[in-house]
Design an enzyme around this catalytic site. Sequence first.
Site, short mmCIF file in Angstrom:
data_model
loop_
_atom_site.label_atom_id
_atom_site.label_comp_id
_atom_site.label_asym_id
_atom_site.label_seq_id
_atom_site.Cartn_x
_atom_site.Cartn_y
_atom_site.Cartn_z
N GLY A 86 7.85 -6.64 -2.76
CA GLY A 86 8.91 -7.32 -2.02
C GLY A 86 8.44 -8.01 -0.76
O GLY A 86 9.16 -8.82 -0.18
N LYS A 107 -0.02 -8.41 2.80
CA LYS A 107 1.21 -7.64 3.03
C LYS A 107 1.93 -8.22 4.24
O LYS A 107 1.34 -8.37 5.30
CB LYS A 107 0.89 -6.16 3.28
N ARG A 177 0.09 0.71 -10.75
CA ARG A 177 0.75 1.95 -10.35
C ARG A 177 1.35 2.65 -11.56
O ARG A 177 1.53 2.04 -12.62
CB ARG A 177 1.84 1.65 -9.33
N ASP A 242 5.87 4.67 -7.67
CA ASP A 242 5.40 3.31 -7.39
C ASP A 242 4.32 3.29 -6.32
O ASP A 242 3.73 2.24 -6.06
CB ASP A 242 6.57 2.40 -7.00
N ASN A 243 4.06 4.44 -5.69
CA ASN A 243 2.99 4.55 -4.69
C ASN A 243 1.85 5.42 -5.21
O ASN A 243 1.12 6.02 -4.41
CB ASN A 243 3.53 5.14 -3.39
N ASP A 252 -0.56 2.71 -0.04
CA ASP A 252 0.71 2.60 0.68
C ASP A 252 0.83 3.62 1.82
O ASP A 252 1.35 4.72 1.63
CB ASP A 252 1.90 2.68 -0.27
#
Length: 471
Positions: A86, A107, A177, A242-243, A252
């Site tokens: 995102g 990022k 991931r 997801d991490n 992350d």
Amino acid sequence: MTQQHIPFDNSYARLPEGLFHRQSATPVKAPSLIAWNAPLAAELGITGDPDPMVYAGNATPEGAAPLAQLYAGHQFGQWNPQLGDGRALLLGEVVDRDGHRRDIQLKGSGPTPYSRMGDGRAALGPVLREYVVSEAMHALGIPTTRALAAVRSGEEVIRERPLPGAVLTRVASSHIRVGTFQVLAARQQDEALSALYAHTVDRHYPDVKDPVDLLARVTERQAELVAQWLSVGFIHGVMNTDNCALSGETIDYGPCAFMDQYNPEMVFSSIDRRGRYAYAAQADVIVWNMAQLATALVPLLPDTDAAIKAMTEVVHGMGDLLRAAWLKRFCAKIGIAEPRAEDAALIGELMQLMDAGQADFTNTFRALGRGDARDQFTDRAAFDAWESRWKTRLEQETHDPAALMLTVNPAIIPRNHRIEQMIAAAEQGDDTLFHRLNAALANPFDAPDADEDLRRPPLPDERVRATFCGT
């Protein structure tokens, strides 16, 4: 200024289009370079001088194939069917000087279709936190993503208050991931799932035979990784699927923290209200995450019943892997090079004393190697009794226990209060502490007098009670 060259060789961009969205970064107002990791750039084969325009997203370097990656995930145990990058873009990949393929990602580079109404930006604080902590983890020898560059954007982002914005350039073995597999399995996109599996095997596990074997290899790496976290008092803070990277790297660094006082139930993350990702819970959580990966891999095997049975055995066996990895790491921390099963009790007794006396995790283990750990404990008589049993055990070792302890127990970690002080100063334009921390943490097993203040635990009014995500 020498024009920079990044030797891109992009493979993820050749996977099925449904795995990502191609787009460029959103330019920022006035990019200025905060930090450039020249040794890492050399590893990656990057030549020339860094251009802040590139690392802010204002210019796309030749050969890049920028894209936002799709994934899903369980967040604090709750299924979210679509997440994705995102506020990040994968610029592309390089093959480093050792022949390893590495991602280069921005990022804070602006909104994507996966932003979920977010602004796609990053505040300066989280960028500097990830830079410092990820590089510190690398210096500690723990598999991790790396920080290549940090750039001020010249713009503000709105969080609880207006904050200076920044962009981080992250390097990873990949950004694949557990959630990347989950989203395709949930959508029953078997062709894309097969392509992702083949890509992952080719990239990370080229000798893997089938999806069950892949699961076994990933669980091995994750067991080692979590044991390493525990051995330095690290709390990830947001171990959502997801991490969780299939490469076995720490990824992350949101509300992460290193413990000061030892407490197995310690939680720093402001969003972890039930302690799901507390220090001691991390071993259980990684098993749960691997069970979710197993579920996502099942469609790749023709015999579903047999696949479920085989993968269940792998996941159930992960507890033994974690215990063995933990025992090896913690035995080394107390000077034992050849672990025995009964050593777990000796370690457990020490940590109970540390918990009861609120002993500093890092400084206590470091002091054991110096022979002056007694001062770390409030109940010194109890420590004396433990120390007697410990020294008796060390008599059975054939090496120098003190030398071993001083090579595995860091003298310095990224203390939470120093991180917060660094961020506060940087928000006012002063990067002195940021650069000082990076320099000190690059050699975590050294203890020069000049860094004594950075090794000191926080005073009562300096303690950090909560850490926050960067979104």
